[in-house]
Design a protein around this motif. Structure first.
Motif, PDB file in Angstrom:
ATOM      1  N   PRO A 137       0.809  -1.226   0.000  1.00 24.19           N
ATOM      2  CA  PRO A 137       0.000   0.000   0.000  1.00 24.19           C
ATOM      3  C   PRO A 137       0.843   1.276   0.000  1.00 24.19           C
ATOM      4  O   PRO A 137       0.412   2.313  -0.507  1.00 24.19           O
ATOM      5  N   ALA A 138       2.060   1.195   0.556  1.00 20.72           N
ATOM      6  CA  ALA A 138       2.909   2.383   0.627  1.00 20.72           C
ATOM      7  C   ALA A 138       3.404   2.802  -0.751  1.00 20.72           C
ATOM      8  O   ALA A 138       3.551   3.989  -1.042  1.00 20.72           O
ATOM      9  N   THR A 139       3.665   1.823  -1.615  1.00 18.53           N
ATOM     10  CA  THR A 139       4.179   2.134  -2.945  1.00 18.53           C
ATOM     11  C   THR A 139       3.143   1.895  -4.036  1.00 18.53           C
ATOM     12  O   THR A 139       3.353   2.273  -5.193  1.00 18.53           O
ATOM     13  N   ASN A 140       2.033   1.263  -3.656  1.00 21.54           N
ATOM     14  CA  ASN A 140       0.975   0.905  -4.607  1.00 21.54           C
ATOM     15  C   ASN A 140       1.538   0.062  -5.762  1.00 21.54           C
ATOM     16  O   ASN A 140       1.131   0.189  -6.910  1.00 21.54           O
ATOM     17  N   ALA A 141       2.492  -0.804  -5.414  1.00 25.03           N
ATOM     18  CA  ALA A 141       3.140  -1.663  -6.400  1.00 25.03           C
ATOM     19  C   ALA A 141       3.194  -3.090  -5.871  1.00 25.03           C
ATOM     20  O   ALA A 141       2.992  -3.347  -4.674  1.00 25.03           O
ATOM     21  N   TYR A 142       3.444  -4.043  -6.782  1.00 19.88           N
ATOM     22  CA  TYR A 142       3.563  -5.435  -6.381  1.00 19.88           C
ATOM     23  C   TYR A 142       4.679  -5.609  -5.358  1.00 19.88           C
ATOM     24  O   TYR A 142       5.690  -4.902  -5.376  1.00 19.88           O
ATOM     25  N   VAL A 143       4.505  -6.575  -4.465  1.00 17.74           N
ATOM     26  CA  VAL A 143       5.586  -6.990  -3.582  1.00 17.74           C
ATOM     27  C   VAL A 143       6.494  -7.859  -4.426  1.00 17.74           C
ATOM     28  O   VAL A 143       6.212  -9.033  -4.678  1.00 17.74           O
ATOM     29  N   ASN A 144       7.601  -7.275  -4.917  1.00 15.58           N
ATOM     30  CA  ASN A 144       8.386  -7.935  -5.954  1.00 15.58           C
ATOM     31  C   ASN A 144       9.073  -9.215  -5.493  1.00 15.58           C
ATOM     32  O   ASN A 144       9.315 -10.114  -6.292  1.00 15.58           O
ATOM     33  N   TRP A 145       9.399  -9.332  -4.211  1.00 17.20           N
ATOM     34  CA  TRP A 145      10.062 -10.556  -3.762  1.00 17.20           C
ATOM     35  C   TRP A 145       9.100 -11.740  -3.703  1.00 17.20           C
ATOM     36  O   TRP A 145       9.519 -12.901  -3.579  1.00 17.20           O
ATOM     37  N   LEU A 146       7.798 -11.464  -3.842  1.00 13.94           N
ATOM     38  CA  LEU A 146       6.805 -12.532  -3.830  1.00 13.94           C
ATOM     39  C   LEU A 146       6.231 -12.779  -5.227  1.00 13.94           C
ATOM     40  O   LEU A 146       5.438 -13.677  -5.429  1.00 13.94           O
ATOM     41  N   GLY A 148       4.455 -10.861  -8.860  1.00 12.52           N
ATOM     42  CA  GLY A 148       3.188 -10.162  -9.044  1.00 12.52           C
ATOM     43  C   GLY A 148       1.993 -11.024  -8.720  1.00 12.52           C
ATOM     44  O   GLY A 148       1.054 -10.597  -8.049  1.00 12.52           O
ATOM     45  N   MET A 149       2.018 -12.268  -9.210  1.00  9.96           N
ATOM     46  CA  MET A 149       0.978 -13.235  -8.877  1.00  9.96           C
ATOM     47  C   MET A 149       1.657 -14.410  -8.181  1.00  9.96           C
ATOM     48  O   MET A 149       2.277 -15.248  -8.840  1.00  9.96           O
ATOM     49  N   PRO A 150       1.578 -14.489  -6.872  1.00 10.02           N
ATOM     50  CA  PRO A 150       2.289 -15.530  -6.129  1.00 10.02           C
ATOM     51  C   PRO A 150       1.941 -16.934  -6.624  1.00 10.02           C
ATOM     52  O   PRO A 150       0.777 -17.253  -6.860  1.00 10.02           O
ATOM     53  N   GLN A 151       2.965 -17.760  -6.796  1.00  9.48           N
ATOM     54  CA  GLN A 151       2.782 -19.137  -7.243  1.00  9.48           C
ATOM     55  C   GLN A 151       2.454 -20.004  -6.030  1.00  9.48           C
ATOM     56  O   GLN A 151       3.234 -20.061  -5.077  1.00  9.48           O
ATOM     57  N   SER A 152       1.339 -20.693  -6.075  1.00 11.40           N
ATOM     58  CA  SER A 152       0.926 -21.497  -4.922  1.00 11.40           C
ATOM     59  C   SER A 152       1.128 -22.994  -5.136  1.00 11.40           C
ATOM     60  O   SER A 152       0.690 -23.810  -4.330  1.00 11.40           O
ATOM     61  N   HIS A 153       1.793 -23.377  -6.241  1.00 12.37           N
ATOM     62  CA  HIS A 153       2.114 -24.783  -6.504  1.00 12.37           C
ATOM     63  C   HIS A 153       3.558 -24.872  -6.968  1.00 12.37           C
ATOM     64  O   HIS A 153       4.106 -23.917  -7.513  1.00 12.37           O
ATOM     65  N   ALA A 154       4.148 -26.028  -6.784  1.00 12.94           N
ATOM     66  CA  ALA A 154       5.534 -26.230  -7.211  1.00 12.94           C
ATOM     67  C   ALA A 154       5.774 -27.708  -7.471  1.00 12.94           C
ATOM     68  O   ALA A 154       5.043 -28.577  -6.994  1.00 12.94           O
ATOM     69  N   THR A 155       6.812 -27.985  -8.249  1.00 13.98           N
ATOM     70  CA  THR A 155       7.208 -29.362  -8.518  1.00 13.98           C
ATOM     71  C   THR A 155       8.437 -29.687  -7.672  1.00 13.98           C
ATOM     72  O   THR A 155       9.304 -28.840  -7.460  1.00 13.98           O
ATOM     73  N   ALA A 156       8.474 -30.910  -7.187  1.00 12.45           N
ATOM     74  CA  ALA A 156       9.583 -31.343  -6.330  1.00 12.45           C
ATOM     75  C   ALA A 156      10.910 -31.221  -7.099  1.00 12.45           C
ATOM     76  O   ALA A 156      10.950 -31.450  -8.306  1.00 12.45           O
ATOM     77  N   PRO A 157      11.979 -30.833  -6.411  1.00 13.60           N
ATOM     78  CA  PRO A 157      12.121 -30.635  -4.958  1.00 13.60           C
ATOM     79  C   PRO A 157      11.817 -29.217  -4.501  1.00 13.60           C
ATOM     80  O   PRO A 157      12.124 -28.843  -3.371  1.00 13.60           O
ATOM     81  N   PHE A 158      11.229 -28.412  -5.376  1.00 11.86           N
ATOM     82  CA  PHE A 158      10.940 -27.027  -5.017  1.00 11.86           C
ATOM     83  C   PHE A 158       9.687 -26.946  -4.151  1.00 11.86           C
ATOM     84  O   PHE A 158       8.855 -27.862  -4.141  1.00 11.86           O
ATOM     85  N   LYS A 159       9.570 -25.843  -3.454  1.00  8.89           N
ATOM     86  CA  LYS A 159       8.411 -25.616  -2.593  1.00  8.89           C
ATOM     87  C   LYS A 159       7.738 -24.314  -2.999  1.00  8.89           C
ATOM     88  O   LYS A 159       8.403 -23.328  -3.285  1.00  8.89           O
ATOM     89  N   ASN A 206       9.677 -12.432   4.188  1.00  6.23           N
ATOM     90  CA  ASN A 206      10.602 -11.301   4.159  1.00  6.23           C
ATOM     91  C   ASN A 206      10.144 -10.283   5.206  1.00  6.23           C
ATOM     92  O   ASN A 206       8.960 -10.051   5.385  1.00  6.23           O
ATOM     93  N   GLN A 207      11.051  -9.669   5.890  1.00  3.96           N
ATOM     94  CA  GLN A 207      10.692  -8.735   6.948  1.00  3.96           C
ATOM     95  C   GLN A 207       9.852  -7.564   6.455  1.00  3.96           C
ATOM     96  O   GLN A 207       9.075  -6.992   7.191  1.00  3.96           O
ATOM     97  N   GLY A 208       9.986  -7.251   5.172  1.00  2.00           N
ATOM     98  CA  GLY A 208       9.225  -6.141   4.639  1.00  2.00           C
ATOM     99  C   GLY A 208       7.772  -6.482   4.330  1.00  2.00           C
ATOM    100  O   GLY A 208       7.005  -5.622   3.912  1.00  2.00           O
ATOM    101  N   PHE A 209       7.370  -7.716   4.530  1.00  2.00           N
ATOM    102  CA  PHE A 209       5.990  -8.114   4.230  1.00  2.00           C
ATOM    103  C   PHE A 209       5.049  -7.706   5.355  1.00  2.00           C
ATOM    104  O   PHE A 209       5.339  -7.939   6.514  1.00  2.00           O
ATOM    105  N   ASP A 210       3.917  -7.078   5.019  1.00  2.00           N
ATOM    106  CA  ASP A 210       2.900  -6.708   5.986  1.00  2.00           C
ATOM    107  C   ASP A 210       1.560  -7.238   5.526  1.00  2.00           C
ATOM    108  O   ASP A 210       1.225  -7.104   4.367  1.00  2.00           O
TER     109      ASP A 210
END
Length: 210
Positions: A137-146, A148-159, A206-210
């Motif tokens: 909300p402070a920058t009105n931009a995507y949280v880039n370390w996460l 733009g559209m967070p991936q909620s699935h992964a293939t092994a061995p990734f999480k 990440n500590q910057g996540f709110d």
């Protein structure tokens, strides 16, 4: 006395059948189902005319007339079939993180995705057309370390970076400046989602996540 009406009727029929001045309308008329170009959402060549639930799955006349029918079918196969995590073969290369395995997950019948009910945010549910976006909300931009559209699935061995089972969605009603009423008096309802994603839902916090 009973003969007069019969004779009069025969006389009138004779007059109509002997007339040399046949009246005809020479104005060309369009077929009953003919509509102007502006009537069609995609124009006459860009509109599918099937009115069943399979309408969106059909190629339009423009596709067929351009000789692109096979290309349409090839694209249809890519749209319908899920991608796989294998390293070779058809539709391979899914991962390491992803949102959905196929277009059909969001768009069954090639139409709009449906609104998910209140509860868990499950992208495995066919028809769930909602996408999760996290922004600052402070920058009105995507949280880039996460992403733009967070991936909620992964293939092994990734999480997956996000655990969607911990994300909750609640639909709330809203009232606009017109009190949810059209000028003619008809009313309507407005709803918006309230999404709750706790910190523990994020795998790489990440500590910057709110």
């Amino acid at each position: 006395m009973n003969k007069f009406p019969f004779l009069l009727g025969a006389f009138l029929i004779g007059l109509s059948s002997c007339s040399d001045d046949e009246i005809t309308d020479t104005t060309p008329t369009a077929p009953e189902n003919e509509k102007p170009d502006w009537y069609y959402a995609g124009g006459k060549l860009g509109t599918a005319y099937l009115t069943t639930s399979n309408a969106y799955e059909q190629p339009t006349p423009a596709v067929e007339e351009a000789g692109l029918y096979q290309s349409f079918k090839n694209g249809e196969a890519l749209f319908e079939k899920p991608f796989m995590s294998n390293f070779g073969g058809t539709r391979h290369g899914l991962g390491p993180a992803y949102i959905r395995t196929s277009c059909m997950h969001c768009h069954p019948g090639y139409g709009h995705g449906q609104r998910i009910p209140s509860g868990s945010f499950s992208t495995n549910e066919i028809g769930n057309g909602c996408l999760l976006v996290v922004y600052n909300p402070a920058t009105n931009a995507y949280v880039n370390w996460l992403a733009g559209m967070p991936q909620s699935h992964a293939t092994a061995p990734f999480k997956a970076p996000v655990d969607e089972s911990k994300i909750k969605v609640e639909w709330l009603t809203a009232t606009d400046e017109w009190n949810n009423r059209f000028p003619d008096g008809e009313t309507y309802e407005l709803q918006y989602p309230k999404v709750t994603m706790p910190k523990e839902a994020v795998y790489v916090y990440n500590q910057g996540f709110d």
